[in-house]
Design an enzyme around this catalytic site. Structure first.
Site, PDB file in Angstrom:
ATOM      1  N   LYS A 107     -16.476  -8.777  17.664  1.00 47.45           N
ATOM      2  CA  LYS A 107     -16.990  -8.921  16.318  1.00 47.45           C
ATOM      3  C   LYS A 107     -18.520  -9.020  16.411  1.00 47.45           C
ATOM      4  CE  LYS A 107     -13.226  -9.149  13.753  1.00 47.45           C
ATOM      5  NZ  LYS A 107     -12.961  -8.210  12.633  1.00 47.45           N
ATOM      6  N   LYS A 128      -3.748  -1.138   7.989  1.00 47.96           N
ATOM      7  CA  LYS A 128      -3.288  -2.519   7.955  1.00 47.96           C
ATOM      8  C   LYS A 128      -2.306  -2.652   6.801  1.00 47.96           C
ATOM      9  CE  LYS A 128      -7.537  -4.585   9.819  1.00 47.96           C
ATOM     10  NZ  LYS A 128      -8.689  -5.487   9.526  1.00 47.96           N
TER      11      LYS A 128
END
Length: 331
Positions: free
Chosen positions: A152, A249
């Site tokens: 990240k 997703k």
């Protein structure tokens, strides 16, 4: 008489440690689960993770699931669901519960019902939280058993974070996720820097809506670019053509049913597929696992970030996640 009764529950699952991305930090995974039961006593479970980035709240999703479950017909309920609710977390929980219910009612695994290949063990990325380079390097050293590390990253010197991780875990394949943190006037330079450090792929470098700025970076690119916040359903496929990869997703598509349609659309467009998840338990990642055959990247590590997972949870061998065990979901 309603075709199904629904038990809807909001749950909070503590994380092992604070998880940070460019938009903020969290210490828990907040999910909503639903168990649908028919009059004969057959039931199915589904889970979703409401996401504030998309205007969702736990309370709102719980209310939506409860109301929509009462409208489901006995015949072809999964088809009716696509009309009752729009894409999003609430529809995901109900759709996955219906797949699980059907698998149990017909005594056939969900992958067969969906005409998919039998799920196999698959290598998944393991995510490192956004932090200062030293802290990310320490996290990478602890995660050396994972062959793929997902970093990240934020706006502040992402190359320094990557360099630190690469030094700490030199054998790992590195991918990254900016969560919309970068700017159009600097993205090309950042991608060149990350390419020089061996990064293979970057998710959503720019805010959704700024996608067309990526068209100026000619393909093949030094680093493949994946759409995440910019890709929700099959309807987004044409706009996502500026990317190299689209991240599916289930909380974005609104369930496995729509995810199958999205995967087919992505392949027709000539893009590659990534299968991802929101912070959630194995009850969320189990149906997503059915989509992993042929995916370029798999990122289903959310349960590993939890302090504890559900009984019968998805099993991991190093960086490889096994298919869901019989009886857990969809079988």
């Amino acid at each position: 008489m309603a075709a199904f009764t629904a038990a809807v529950t909001a749950e909070r699952w503590p994380l092992r440690e604070t998880f940070t991305i460019s938009r903020g930090s969290r210490n828990t995974a907040e999910v909503v689960t639903v168990t649908l039961s028919d009059p004969a006593g057959t039931s199915g479970r589904g889970e979703c993770a409401p996401y504030r980035r998309y205007g969702e709240t736990v309370a709102g999703v719980t209310e939506t699931i409860t109301a929509a479950a009462a409208e489901l017909p006995a015949a072809q309920p999964w088809d009716a669901l696509q009309e009752i609710l729009p894409p999003g977390a609430a529809r995901n929980a109900l759709d996955c519960a219906l797949w699980d219910w059907r698998a149990r009612r017909e005594n056939r695994p969900a992958w067969q019902l969906a005409s998919l290949a039998k799920p196999q063990p698959v290598v998944s990325a393991f995510t490192l939280s956004l932090a200062e380079p030293k802290a990310m390097a320490e996290a990478a050293a602890r995660a050396r058993g994972f062959p793929v590390l997902k970093l990240k990253l934020g706006a502040g010197d992402p190359a320094a974070c990557v360099a630190a991780v690469k030094k700490a875990a030199p054998a790992a394949t590195l991918i990254a996720d900016a969560n919309e943190a970068w700017r159009a006037d600097t993205v090309a330079e950042i991608l060149r820097d990350l390419a020089a450090l061996g990064v293979a792929m970057v998710e959503q470098p720019l805010p959704a809506g700024d996608d067309q700025a990526l068209a100026a970076i000619a393909k093949p690119r030094p680093v493949a670019i994946a759409a995440d916040e910019s890709f929700h359903t099959a309807a987004d496929t044409a706009a996502a053509a500026v990317y190299d990869i689209a991240n599916i997703k289930l909380d974005k598509t609104g369930g496995l049913t729509a995810a199958l349609t999205a995967a087919a659309a992505i392949r027709r467009r000539g893009l590659k597929i990534m299968v991802g998840c929101m912070p959630a338990t194995s009850l969320s990642t189990a149906p997503a696992h059915l989509l992993t055959a042929g995916a370029a990247w798999v990122d289903l590590d959310a349960p590993l970030l939890l302090a504890d997972d559900r009984p019968g949870a998805m099993r991991w061998d190093g960086g490889t996640v096994q298919p869901p065990a019989a009886g857990f979901w969809g079988a």
